[in-house]
Design a protein around this motif. Structure first.
Motif, PDB file in Angstrom:
ATOM      1  N   SER A  80      26.566 -16.419  41.762  1.00  0.00           N
ATOM      2  CA  SER A  80      27.951 -16.223  41.340  1.00  0.00           C
ATOM      3  C   SER A  80      28.036 -16.087  39.825  1.00  0.00           C
ATOM      4  CB  SER A  80      28.805 -17.403  41.812  1.00  0.00           C
ATOM      5  OG  SER A  80      30.125 -17.281  41.363  1.00  0.00           O
ATOM      6  N   SER A  81      27.275 -16.901  39.114  1.00  0.00           N
ATOM      7  CA  SER A  81      27.261 -16.815  37.652  1.00  0.00           C
ATOM      8  C   SER A  81      26.702 -15.469  37.188  1.00  0.00           C
ATOM      9  CB  SER A  81      26.418 -17.955  37.062  1.00  0.00           C
ATOM     10  OG  SER A  81      26.960 -19.216  37.394  1.00  0.00           O
ATOM     11  N   LEU A  82      25.664 -14.983  37.874  1.00  0.00           N
ATOM     12  CA  LEU A  82      25.103 -13.674  37.527  1.00  0.00           C
ATOM     13  C   LEU A  82      26.122 -12.555  37.764  1.00  0.00           C
ATOM     14  CD1 LEU A  82      21.431 -13.740  38.865  1.00  0.00           C
ATOM     15  CD2 LEU A  82      22.174 -13.653  36.488  1.00  0.00           C
ATOM     16  N   ASN A  83      26.815 -12.605  38.883  1.00  0.00           N
ATOM     17  CA  ASN A  83      27.826 -11.590  39.170  1.00  0.00           C
ATOM     18  C   ASN A  83      28.900 -11.562  38.097  1.00  0.00           C
ATOM     19  OD1 ASN A  83      26.678 -10.613  41.538  1.00  0.00           O
ATOM     20  ND2 ASN A  83      27.720 -12.107  42.833  1.00  0.00           N
ATOM     21  N   SER A  84      29.265 -12.748  37.605  1.00  0.00           N
ATOM     22  CA  SER A  84      30.249 -12.827  36.528  1.00  0.00           C
ATOM     23  C   SER A  84      29.712 -12.177  35.250  1.00  0.00           C
ATOM     24  CB  SER A  84      30.614 -14.292  36.266  1.00  0.00           C
ATOM     25  OG  SER A  84      31.539 -14.413  35.209  1.00  0.00           O
ATOM     26  N   LEU A  85      28.422 -12.403  34.960  1.00  0.00           N
ATOM     27  CA  LEU A  85      27.811 -11.779  33.777  1.00  0.00           C
ATOM     28  C   LEU A  85      27.781 -10.264  33.912  1.00  0.00           C
ATOM     29  CD1 LEU A  85      24.788 -14.171  33.077  1.00  0.00           C
ATOM     30  CD2 LEU A  85      26.911 -13.989  31.780  1.00  0.00           C
ATOM     31  N   PHE A  86      27.465  -9.763  35.105  1.00  0.00           N
ATOM     32  CA  PHE A  86      27.460  -8.309  35.329  1.00  0.00           C
ATOM     33  C   PHE A  86      28.826  -7.710  35.013  1.00  0.00           C
ATOM     34  CE2 PHE A  86      24.050  -9.025  38.789  1.00  0.00           C
ATOM     35  CZ  PHE A  86      23.054  -8.992  37.831  1.00  0.00           C
ATOM     36  N   ARG A  87      29.895  -8.353  35.515  1.00  0.00           N
ATOM     37  CA  ARG A  87      31.247  -7.830  35.286  1.00  0.00           C
ATOM     38  C   ARG A  87      31.600  -7.824  33.800  1.00  0.00           C
ATOM     39  NH1 ARG A  87      32.391 -10.845  40.150  1.00  0.00           N
ATOM     40  NH2 ARG A  87      33.053 -12.627  38.906  1.00  0.00           N
TER      41      ARG A  87
END
Length: 234
Positions: free
Chosen positions: A122-129
């Protein structure tokens, strides 16, 4: 070990006798483990479930080493889509856990509460966005990636390099949309006695008084390791 996601739940019911509590906890773990094995497409993982009695409260956690995550992601067409798929799988099996946890009881919405946390993916997905929106540079995002994975990520050949390539190749959102495209945050999912018309104050759950409260922790260090059980009285 990297946190892939966790679930906490509370079911306000009468206290269970000790033997029933042990059987319930063991059954719930076995059902959850079977769904994890069917649905989660990574080669190895750690799972743990802690159940406390007087009401029924629980916390489940799924974790894996960076190498297992990398191998799981490789089964899909792209690194980002693979991470998102694994994230969806973790959410799915944890939602099944909660449904099974309350199934033996006659529960209303006011008697149950659940909170899901997304973990490292979830943290990675936030970084991608944030990189796509220009909120973070690739270098800033990689700094955060290393805080999440640390030395474990560096020890997996190609893992960190692949993440950096994916961040560099992400399609960027047009700058003119930045004023209307608000940041999307990964929120904890809450189910329970929440009033839609007015803000609710968080209240500490009031467990039904019992003379003895039991706690069971059940876990596997890996898919092939022996199931461990620890029983205690509070």
């Amino acid at each position: 070990m990297i946190d892939l996601g966790s679930t906490e739940f509370l079911i306000r019911v009468q206290s269970l006798p000790e033997k029933d509590f042990e059987l319930y906890s063991s059954w719930l773990f076995d059902e959850w483990e079977a769904s994890v094995e069917r649905a989660l497409s990574i080669p190895d993982y750690y799972i743990s479930l802690v159940i406390e009695e007087g009401s029924i409260s629980g916390r489940a956690k799924i974790a894996a080493v960076a190498g297992a995550i990398y191998m799981g992601v490789a089964n899909y067409g792209g690194f980002v889509s693979g991470l998102q798929t694994i994230h969806s799988q973790v959410k799915y099996v944890n939602s099944l856990l909660f449904e099974n946890a309350k199934a033996p009881f006659d529960c209303t919405k006011s008697n149950v509460k659940v909170k899901n946390s997304g973990g490292a993916i979830s943290s990675l997905n936030s970084l991608f966005r944030k990189v796509q929106k220009g909120v973070l540079t690739v270098e800033e995002a990689m700094f955060q990636v290393m805080k999440i994975f640390g030395e474990e990520g560096e020890n997996v050949p190609g893992f960190v390099e692949q993440l950096e390539r994916e961040l560099n190749n992400l399609p960027r959102y047009p700058k003119q949309l930045s004023f209307i495209d608000a940041d999307v945050y990964e929120c904890e999912e809450l189910v329970g006695d929440i009033k839609a018309d007015r803000p609710s104050r968080e209240r500490s759950p009031k467990p039904i008084p019992v003379s003895q409260q039991y706690r069971i922790e059940i876990w596997r260090e890996s898919k092939k390791s022996k199931k461990q059980v620890k029983f205690s009285r509070n």
